[in-house]
Scaffold this motif. Structure first.
Motif, PDB file in Angstrom:
ATOM      1  N   SER A 261     -15.181 -16.823 -40.968  1.00  0.00           N
ATOM      2  CA  SER A 261     -15.242 -18.045 -40.163  1.00  0.00           C
ATOM      3  C   SER A 261     -13.963 -18.282 -39.361  1.00  0.00           C
ATOM      4  N   GLY A 262     -13.065 -17.330 -39.342  1.00  0.00           N
ATOM      5  CA  GLY A 262     -11.826 -17.504 -38.586  1.00  0.00           C
ATOM      6  C   GLY A 262     -10.862 -18.472 -39.228  1.00  0.00           C
ATOM      7  N   VAL A 263     -10.962 -18.634 -40.552  1.00  0.00           N
ATOM      8  CA  VAL A 263     -10.156 -19.634 -41.249  1.00  0.00           C
ATOM      9  C   VAL A 263      -9.080 -19.010 -42.127  1.00  0.00           C
ATOM     10  N   CYS A 264      -9.419 -17.949 -42.864  1.00  0.00           N
ATOM     11  CA  CYS A 264      -8.521 -17.485 -43.925  1.00  0.00           C
ATOM     12  C   CYS A 264      -7.435 -16.528 -43.441  1.00  0.00           C
ATOM     13  N   GLY A 265      -7.651 -15.799 -42.354  1.00  0.00           N
ATOM     14  CA  GLY A 265      -6.658 -14.864 -41.850  1.00  0.00           C
ATOM     15  C   GLY A 265      -6.717 -13.481 -42.465  1.00  0.00           C
ATOM     16  N   GLU A 266      -7.669 -13.237 -43.361  1.00  0.00           N
ATOM     17  CA  GLU A 266      -7.743 -11.951 -44.046  1.00  0.00           C
ATOM     18  C   GLU A 266      -7.971 -10.792 -43.078  1.00  0.00           C
ATOM     19  N   CYS A 267      -8.756 -10.984 -42.017  1.00  0.00           N
ATOM     20  CA  CYS A 267      -9.128  -9.887 -41.127  1.00  0.00           C
ATOM     21  C   CYS A 267      -8.232  -9.787 -39.883  1.00  0.00           C
ATOM     22  N   LEU A 268      -7.109 -10.495 -39.857  1.00  0.00           N
ATOM     23  CA  LEU A 268      -6.231 -10.436 -38.689  1.00  0.00           C
ATOM     24  C   LEU A 268      -5.738  -9.010 -38.465  1.00  0.00           C
ATOM     25  N   THR A 269      -5.865  -8.538 -37.235  1.00  0.00           N
ATOM     26  CA  THR A 269      -5.542  -7.157 -36.874  1.00  0.00           C
ATOM     27  C   THR A 269      -4.705  -7.148 -35.603  1.00  0.00           C
ATOM     28  N   PRO A 270      -3.619  -6.359 -35.555  1.00  0.00           N
ATOM     29  CA  PRO A 270      -2.790  -6.311 -34.344  1.00  0.00           C
ATOM     30  C   PRO A 270      -3.564  -5.787 -33.131  1.00  0.00           C
ATOM     31  N   VAL A 271      -3.308  -6.397 -31.987  1.00  0.00           N
ATOM     32  CA  VAL A 271      -3.911  -5.984 -30.722  1.00  0.00           C
ATOM     33  C   VAL A 271      -2.904  -5.113 -29.976  1.00  0.00           C
ATOM     34  N   ARG A 272      -3.339  -3.931 -29.588  1.00  0.00           N
ATOM     35  CA  ARG A 272      -2.459  -3.024 -28.844  1.00  0.00           C
ATOM     36  C   ARG A 272      -2.514  -3.282 -27.348  1.00  0.00           C
ATOM     37  N   ARG A 273      -3.716  -3.556 -26.832  1.00  0.00           N
ATOM     38  CA  ARG A 273      -3.870  -3.781 -25.385  1.00  0.00           C
ATOM     39  C   ARG A 273      -5.183  -4.506 -25.131  1.00  0.00           C
ATOM     40  N   GLY A 274      -5.180  -5.361 -24.123  1.00  0.00           N
ATOM     41  CA  GLY A 274      -6.387  -6.068 -23.734  1.00  0.00           C
ATOM     42  C   GLY A 274      -6.303  -7.556 -24.017  1.00  0.00           C
ATOM     43  N   ALA A 275      -7.150  -8.323 -23.310  1.00  0.00           N
ATOM     44  CA  ALA A 275      -7.188  -9.784 -23.471  1.00  0.00           C
ATOM     45  C   ALA A 275      -8.149 -10.155 -24.589  1.00  0.00           C
ATOM     46  N   VAL A 276      -7.845 -11.263 -25.264  1.00  0.00           N
ATOM     47  CA  VAL A 276      -8.630 -11.709 -26.419  1.00  0.00           C
ATOM     48  C   VAL A 276      -9.155 -13.119 -26.174  1.00  0.00           C
ATOM     49  N   GLU A 277     -10.416 -13.346 -26.520  1.00  0.00           N
ATOM     50  CA  GLU A 277     -10.981 -14.690 -26.564  1.00  0.00           C
ATOM     51  C   GLU A 277     -10.858 -15.181 -28.006  1.00  0.00           C
ATOM     52  N   HIS A 278      -9.803 -15.957 -28.271  1.00  0.00           N
ATOM     53  CA  HIS A 278      -9.522 -16.398 -29.635  1.00  0.00           C
ATOM     54  C   HIS A 278     -10.436 -17.555 -30.033  1.00  0.00           C
ATOM     55  N   ARG A 279     -11.100 -17.403 -31.187  1.00  0.00           N
ATOM     56  CA  ARG A 279     -11.978 -18.450 -31.705  1.00  0.00           C
ATOM     57  C   ARG A 279     -11.608 -18.862 -33.127  1.00  0.00           C
ATOM     58  N   ASP A 280     -10.489 -18.391 -33.633  1.00  0.00           N
ATOM     59  CA  ASP A 280     -10.080 -18.662 -35.004  1.00  0.00           C
ATOM     60  C   ASP A 280      -9.274 -19.954 -35.080  1.00  0.00           C
ATOM     61  N   THR A 281      -8.975 -20.362 -36.305  1.00  0.00           N
ATOM     62  CA  THR A 281      -8.136 -21.539 -36.520  1.00  0.00           C
ATOM     63  C   THR A 281      -6.824 -21.176 -37.208  1.00  0.00           C
ATOM     64  N   VAL A 282      -6.496 -19.892 -37.271  1.00  0.00           N
ATOM     65  CA  VAL A 282      -5.240 -19.480 -37.895  1.00  0.00           C
ATOM     66  C   VAL A 282      -4.210 -19.059 -36.853  1.00  0.00           C
ATOM     67  N   HIS A 283      -4.488 -19.351 -35.584  1.00  0.00           N
ATOM     68  CA  HIS A 283      -3.543 -19.152 -34.487  1.00  0.00           C
ATOM     69  C   HIS A 283      -3.068 -17.697 -34.379  1.00  0.00           C
ATOM     70  N   ALA A 284      -4.055 -16.782 -34.399  1.00  0.00           N
ATOM     71  CA  ALA A 284      -3.732 -15.358 -34.336  1.00  0.00           C
ATOM     72  C   ALA A 284      -3.009 -14.982 -33.043  1.00  0.00           C
TER      73      ALA A 284
END
Length: 306
Positions: A261-284
């Motif tokens: 659900s974009g809450v816990c941060g467990e699946c946060l993964t570094p981005v090497r290149r490209g734009a992201v549409e962020h929908r989480d609440t952990v401020h990735a």
């Protein structure tokens, strides 16, 4: 590190809700944890869900959760509702992404439905330490788990409301009359947390004093894109109605996940290149990472360190 837990008691605080108390399976003591923490429970092999802890967080004797039944969900809530005393469960240690700011002059807490679970944990903490706080509980008639406990802990610091118009009025009152230095926390469905955030911004609150956690999955459809997984040497096309996490798992790439659900941060993964549409609440976006479970590529290609 994981915990082996044993179901101690199971109760039904109201229709469609199940409260479960877990003991440590070997008879030891559960760890203490900060308010707003959650457990990750393995409900099927390799499948984990996060559930907020509702009980006392200082030297607890049991670990308590309350879960709403989602009949059309992936299966985690149905599994919780089938648990019986004596069942064994594998769990993560308590984790937190929704802790109170201890320097706040006043703690303002808004709960919507089952979103009361982390709010109850906050309330126990503030009542124990004598902090200044107020609670607004928005719920459907007849569906208010933990209301009796909140009334006992809060006294006249609790307001409850069941209608949308009444909720909007109470939210406006809360944010417009708060003393300077207050912090605002909301947990519940996106409509409620969004209304709280909008009201706070309209009242000129600064972003660092607005905190929210939603219990509704927000992996809404978006434009398809290709994810390039640099460490794995693979690529995968992510469909418009598919999450990035599901696409990665579909091709057999291991990626951690918990709440989805974009809450816990467990699946946060570094981005090497490209734009992201962020929908989480952990401020990735603050450290160049993406929440695989809900966020998406904002262009045709997204390169990940995965």
């Amino acid at each position: 590190m994981t915990l082996e837990l044993r179901v101690d008691t199971v109760t039904e605080p109201c229709s469609g809700m199940r409260s479960v108390a877990f003991a440590v399976a070997d008879g030891g003591s559960p760890p203490s944890y900060p308010p707003g923490s959650h457990l990750g429970l393995e409900w099927a092999p390799g499948r984990w869900n996060a559930y907020s802890l509702t009980g006392p967080s200082i030297t607890p004797r049991r670990l308590h959760i309350t879960v709403a039944l989602r009949r059309n969900g992936a299966g985690g809530s149905r599994w919780v509702h089938r648990l019986r005393p004596g069942d064994r469960v594998r769990s993560t240690l308590p984790r937190n992404g929704f802790a109170p700011v201890e320097t706040a002059r006043r703690q303002l807490l808004v709960a919507g439905g089952i979103g009361v679970t982390p709010v109850l944990s906050h309330v126990r903490w503030h009542a124990f330490w004598g902090a200044s706080f107020a609670v607004l509980y928005v719920h459907r008639p007849g569906a208010a788990p933990h209301l009796a406990e909140l009334r006992e802990l809060c006294g006249d610091r609790l307001r409850t409301v069941t209608g949308r118009a009444g909720a909007r009025a109470e939210i406006h009152r809360l944010v417009s009359t708060a003393p300077f230095g207050s912090h605002l926390y909301s947990c519940g469905p996106p409509g409620l947390t969004g209304a709280v955030e909008d009201a706070a911004r309209d009242a000129h609150w600064v972003e660092d004093r607005i905190h929210s956690e939603t219990f509704t999955r927000r992996s809404a459809p978006g434009s398809p894109f290709r994810a390039v997984l640099r460490r794995s040497g693979r690529s995968v096309d992510v469909g418009a109605g598919e999450s990035l996490l599901d696409a990665v798992h579909r091709i057999g790439i291991a990626a951690p996940s918990l709440c989805r659900s974009g809450v816990c941060g467990e699946c946060l993964t570094p981005v090497r290149r490209g734009a992201v549409e962020h929908r989480d609440t952990v401020h990735a976006e603050r450290d160049g990472r993406i929440a695989l479970c809900v966020s998406r590529g904002a262009g045709p290609t997204l390169e990940l360190d995965l």
